[in-house]
Design a protein around this motif. Sequence first.
Motif, mmCIF file in Angstrom:
data_model
loop_
_atom_site.group_PDB
_atom_site.id
_atom_site.type_symbol
_atom_site.label_atom_id
_atom_site.label_comp_id
_atom_site.label_asym_id
_atom_site.label_seq_id
_atom_site.Cartn_x
_atom_site.Cartn_y
_atom_site.Cartn_z
ATOM 1 N N ARG A 18 -19.194 -5.811 -8.052
ATOM 2 C CA ARG A 18 -19.810 -4.800 -7.192
ATOM 3 C C ARG A 18 -18.808 -3.727 -6.759
ATOM 4 O O ARG A 18 -19.118 -2.545 -6.739
ATOM 5 C CB ARG A 18 -20.385 -5.513 -5.966
ATOM 6 N N GLU A 19 -17.597 -4.133 -6.396
ATOM 7 C CA GLU A 19 -16.684 -3.195 -5.732
ATOM 8 C C GLU A 19 -15.680 -2.503 -6.656
ATOM 9 O O GLU A 19 -15.311 -1.370 -6.396
ATOM 10 C CB GLU A 19 -15.922 -3.935 -4.617
ATOM 11 N N ILE A 20 -15.193 -3.196 -7.674
ATOM 12 C CA ILE A 20 -14.181 -2.549 -8.525
ATOM 13 C C ILE A 20 -14.458 -2.661 -10.021
ATOM 14 O O ILE A 20 -13.877 -1.928 -10.804
ATOM 15 C CB ILE A 20 -12.741 -3.070 -8.249
ATOM 16 N N GLY A 21 -15.317 -3.579 -10.423
ATOM 17 C CA GLY A 21 -15.553 -3.778 -11.860
ATOM 18 C C GLY A 21 -14.414 -4.564 -12.502
ATOM 19 O O GLY A 21 -13.445 -4.929 -11.844
ATOM 20 N N TRP A 22 -14.539 -4.789 -13.809
ATOM 21 C CA TRP A 22 -13.611 -5.710 -14.485
ATOM 22 C C TRP A 22 -12.603 -5.015 -15.382
ATOM 23 O O TRP A 22 -11.902 -5.664 -16.154
ATOM 24 C CB TRP A 22 -14.432 -6.733 -15.289
ATOM 25 N N SER A 23 -12.504 -3.682 -15.297
ATOM 26 C CA SER A 23 -11.644 -2.990 -16.263
ATOM 27 C C SER A 23 -10.156 -3.038 -15.909
ATOM 28 O O SER A 23 -9.316 -2.604 -16.688
ATOM 29 C CB SER A 23 -12.096 -1.534 -16.408
ATOM 30 N N GLU A 48 0.798 -1.232 0.000
ATOM 31 C CA GLU A 48 0.000 0.000 0.000
ATOM 32 C C GLU A 48 0.834 1.288 0.000
ATOM 33 O O GLU A 48 0.549 2.206 -0.789
ATOM 34 C CB GLU A 48 -1.018 0.013 1.144
ATOM 35 N N PRO A 49 1.867 1.409 0.852
ATOM 36 C CA PRO A 49 2.613 2.671 0.836
ATOM 37 C C PRO A 49 3.233 2.969 -0.532
ATOM 38 O O PRO A 49 3.321 4.133 -0.931
ATOM 39 C CB PRO A 49 3.726 2.461 1.878
ATOM 40 N N TYR A 50 3.630 1.929 -1.244
ATOM 41 C CA TYR A 50 4.247 2.135 -2.563
ATOM 42 C C TYR A 50 3.191 2.479 -3.610
ATOM 43 O O TYR A 50 3.415 3.328 -4.470
ATOM 44 C CB TYR A 50 5.018 0.874 -2.978
ATOM 45 N N LYS A 62 -10.019 -0.829 -4.801
ATOM 46 C CA LYS A 62 -11.066 0.163 -4.559
ATOM 47 C C LYS A 62 -10.469 1.539 -4.286
ATOM 48 O O LYS A 62 -10.973 2.568 -4.725
ATOM 49 C CB LYS A 62 -11.887 -0.246 -3.324
ATOM 50 N N ARG A 63 -9.382 1.525 -3.538
ATOM 51 C CA ARG A 63 -8.803 2.795 -3.091
ATOM 52 C C ARG A 63 -7.877 3.456 -4.119
ATOM 53 O O ARG A 63 -7.711 4.661 -4.117
ATOM 54 C CB ARG A 63 -8.041 2.586 -1.784
ATOM 55 N N TYR A 64 -7.248 2.611 -4.965
ATOM 56 C CA TYR A 64 -6.230 3.164 -5.876
ATOM 57 C C TYR A 64 -6.466 2.665 -7.294
ATOM 58 O O TYR A 64 -6.522 1.461 -7.527
ATOM 59 C CB TYR A 64 -4.832 2.750 -5.417
ATOM 60 N N ASP A 65 -6.559 3.608 -8.222
ATOM 61 C CA ASP A 65 -6.857 3.169 -9.591
ATOM 62 C C ASP A 65 -5.605 2.774 -10.372
ATOM 63 O O ASP A 65 -5.702 2.402 -11.534
ATOM 64 C CB ASP A 65 -7.689 4.214 -10.345
ATOM 65 N N ASN A 66 -4.427 2.827 -9.722
ATOM 66 C CA ASN A 66 -3.225 2.298 -10.386
ATOM 67 C C ASN A 66 -2.973 0.834 -9.984
ATOM 68 O O ASN A 66 -1.898 0.297 -10.227
ATOM 69 C CB ASN A 66 -1.982 3.152 -10.075
ATOM 70 N N ARG A 117 -9.857 -10.338 -0.401
ATOM 71 C CA ARG A 117 -10.510 -9.115 0.095
ATOM 72 C C ARG A 117 -9.522 -7.960 0.231
ATOM 73 O O ARG A 117 -9.843 -6.801 -0.063
ATOM 74 C CB ARG A 117 -11.161 -9.374 1.461
ATOM 75 N N ASP A 118 -8.323 -8.271 0.712
ATOM 76 C CA ASP A 118 -7.299 -7.225 0.884
ATOM 77 C C ASP A 118 -6.895 -6.649 -0.474
ATOM 78 O O ASP A 118 -6.671 -5.455 -0.622
ATOM 79 C CB ASP A 118 -6.065 -7.814 1.577
ATOM 80 N N ALA A 119 -6.805 -7.554 -1.475
ATOM 81 C CA ALA A 119 -6.446 -7.101 -2.829
ATOM 82 C C ALA A 119 -7.553 -6.201 -3.390
ATOM 83 O O ALA A 119 -7.281 -5.130 -3.942
ATOM 84 C CB ALA A 119 -6.215 -8.303 -3.738
ATOM 85 N N VAL A 120 -8.799 -6.631 -3.218
ATOM 86 C CA VAL A 120 -9.930 -5.841 -3.728
ATOM 87 C C VAL A 120 -9.947 -4.457 -3.054
ATOM 88 O O VAL A 120 -10.177 -3.434 -3.714
ATOM 89 C CB VAL A 120 -11.267 -6.583 -3.486
ATOM 90 N N GLU A 121 -9.683 -4.416 -1.757
ATOM 91 C CA GLU A 121 -9.658 -3.140 -1.033
ATOM 92 C C GLU A 121 -8.664 -2.169 -1.673
ATOM 93 O O GLU A 121 -8.949 -0.981 -1.839
ATOM 94 C CB GLU A 121 -9.284 -3.358 0.442
#
Length: 309
Positions: A256-261, A193-195, A229-233, A222-226
């Motif tokens: 539901r949470e991030i989509g498939w793009s 996450e910090p990186y 959700k928070r970062y689009d990179n 779940r941690d990966a999905v989170e």
Amino acid sequence: MSGVGRSADAVIDFHVHPLTRVMGVERLVRDVVEAGVETAVLLALDLDPSYLDDREKGTRFLESCINAGVGFSARILEEVRYILDAGRVSNEEVARIVRENPGLFVGVGSVNPNRGVDDVRRMLRDIDRLGLVGVKLIPTLQFFNPLKEKRKMEIILEFCEKNDKIVIFHTGCDPLVWESPELSRNSHPKLLEPYIRGFRNVSFILAHMGSYSARFPGIWFRDAVELGKRYDNVWFDVSAVPYILTMREFADVVSREIGWSRVLFGSDYPVFAGESIKSILDYVRSAAVISESDLWRVLHDNASRLLGL
Ligand SMILES: [Zn+2]
């Protein structure tokens, strides 16, 4: 690329290991072509088979095996040495296979953060010179904790930012002793996450979507999905975990949470359960619980966009 002259169902496979020490390049090329793959991303792996020969490191590793309940035997060290030896693929080898098969492959390099700073910098220059599009890091087999290797992580990520390279991180468990979540804890997505936050212009691909584990499938999904959700990179590949596309308990969360793009198909060929790329694709195509158009994005369009093909 969805351009003229391409087969309508050609796929981009984002996660292929050209294990030149255990299989020939001809076979790799044949299996990729037979599967109808338009482009396969070949991953180098900078592994050091002698890493645990160092008495202190070997002893510490065996102690962590005991603490993780994996057991204790000299055979573990032998097995690890074998895997590191069979799995290592140099940046030069990947570049050569890409060069000798024009249009079929894209190469990703690798550098082991256990190397000294000068060595890391030299290998990054090689990766750029060889025309490789990114850097693969695998904290399990490279024996490093991303948070403890801050300096080298920053050197690698600054290089990626400056030279427009992607970075691919193994996330989740790994075969053999690394099926123990305790021994694979360096590959927990949360350590990145910090990186991810600090390098917003670098695309981070979390291989296996934090999920690979034979014992606990979806272990850090779940941690990966989170993070997604928070970062689009943040991007993901579903190599070794194709069930993310076929089981509702996973697929619905992504929808539901991030989509498939930002989800990419990968086979992990030839190390995933002895499966061919074609058999994995057949399974995904017949069992996917997502829409045709989302599946097509995963199999092709997202990778094409990310790689600029
Ligand atoms: Zn892999």
